[in-house]
Design a protein around this motif. Structure first.
Motif, PDB file in Angstrom:
ATOM      1  N   TRP A  37     -17.416 -41.322 -29.058  1.00  0.00           N
ATOM      2  CA  TRP A  37     -16.555 -41.136 -27.693  1.00  0.00           C
ATOM      3  C   TRP A  37     -15.132 -40.629 -28.064  1.00  0.00           C
ATOM      4  O   TRP A  37     -14.407 -39.699 -27.815  1.00  0.00           O
ATOM      5  CB  TRP A  37     -16.585 -42.084 -26.891  1.00  0.00           C
ATOM      6  N   LYS A  78     -15.004 -37.197 -29.962  1.00  0.00           N
ATOM      7  CA  LYS A  78     -15.014 -36.272 -28.934  1.00  0.00           C
ATOM      8  C   LYS A  78     -13.709 -35.946 -28.083  1.00  0.00           C
ATOM      9  O   LYS A  78     -13.343 -35.002 -28.141  1.00  0.00           O
ATOM     10  CB  LYS A  78     -16.257 -36.536 -27.877  1.00  0.00           C
ATOM     11  N   TRP A 134     -11.126 -32.774 -28.267  1.00  0.00           N
ATOM     12  CA  TRP A 134     -10.532 -32.337 -27.043  1.00  0.00           C
ATOM     13  C   TRP A 134      -9.139 -32.308 -27.085  1.00  0.00           C
ATOM     14  O   TRP A 134      -8.619 -30.906 -26.887  1.00  0.00           O
ATOM     15  CB  TRP A 134     -11.112 -33.090 -26.058  1.00  0.00           C
ATOM     16  N   ILE A 188     -17.328 -30.458 -29.328  1.00  0.00           N
ATOM     17  CA  ILE A 188     -18.590 -30.158 -28.787  1.00  0.00           C
ATOM     18  C   ILE A 188     -19.548 -30.825 -29.541  1.00  0.00           C
ATOM     19  O   ILE A 188     -20.613 -31.361 -28.995  1.00  0.00           O
ATOM     20  CB  ILE A 188     -18.696 -28.588 -28.860  1.00  0.00           C
ATOM     21  N   ILE A 243     -20.551 -34.317 -28.227  1.00  0.00           N
ATOM     22  CA  ILE A 243     -21.054 -34.650 -26.909  1.00  0.00           C
ATOM     23  C   ILE A 243     -22.570 -35.272 -27.161  1.00  0.00           C
ATOM     24  O   ILE A 243     -22.930 -36.440 -26.439  1.00  0.00           O
ATOM     25  CB  ILE A 243     -21.243 -33.117 -26.115  1.00  0.00           C
ATOM     26  N   THR A 294     -20.410 -37.055 -18.958  1.00  0.00           N
ATOM     27  CA  THR A 294     -20.690 -36.021 -18.961  1.00  0.00           C
ATOM     28  C   THR A 294     -19.773 -35.213 -18.065  1.00  0.00           C
ATOM     29  O   THR A 294     -19.813 -33.854 -18.264  1.00  0.00           O
ATOM     30  CB  THR A 294     -22.028 -36.047 -17.807  1.00  0.00           C
ATOM     31  N   SER A 296     -17.221 -34.208 -20.717  1.00  0.00           N
ATOM     32  CA  SER A 296     -17.853 -32.903 -21.524  1.00  0.00           C
ATOM     33  C   SER A 296     -17.890 -31.601 -20.954  1.00  0.00           C
ATOM     34  O   SER A 296     -17.359 -30.907 -21.534  1.00  0.00           O
ATOM     35  CB  SER A 296     -19.255 -33.336 -21.917  1.00  0.00           C
TER      36      SER A 296
END
Length: 119
Positions: free
Chosen positions: A9, A12, A16, A25, A28, A60, A63
């Protein structure tokens, strides 16, 4: 499993934040997969299920929002003042609804003493 989930997490979200599209990406799938696995494993405990489902919807939504920014449709006007990134509200609100249901309906039922019939 939960510790690995947090690592994915964070990776990710770092992807970002730094606009490292491949990292963001690619994280995810493992982040969402582990969240779903944790949710499945805790499905028998109502409080855990509600919170873990909310986390699945949160990941979700994040993402989708990240992808909308990476792909450049986050600022596309959809109407009524909503943009592409505002579609992330759907999973955010689903997670919030699950928690609201749990805290307003299920939790009060769990804390009520059972009625015992006496003769």
């Amino acid at each position: 499993m939960e510790n690995l989930h947090i690592l994915f997490w964070l990776l990710k979200d770092i992807g970002w934040c730094m606009i490292w599209k491949p990292l963001g990406i690619s994280m995810i799938f493992p982040t969402l997969s582990i969240a779903l696995l944790i949710t499945w494993r805790t499905r028998g405990i109502k409080a855990e299920l509600a919170h873990n489902l909310a986390i699945v919807f949160w990941i979700t939504a994040n993402s989708y929002w990240m992808i909308s920014e990476f792909a450049g449709f986050d600022a596309v006007q959809l109407g009524y003042g909503f943009t592409g990134k505002h579609l992330a509200l759907v999973p955010f609100l689903l997670g919030l609804s699950i928690l609201a249901y749990y805290y307003l309906i299920e939790k009060p039922r769990e804390t009520q003493p059972e009625q015992v019939a006496t003769l």
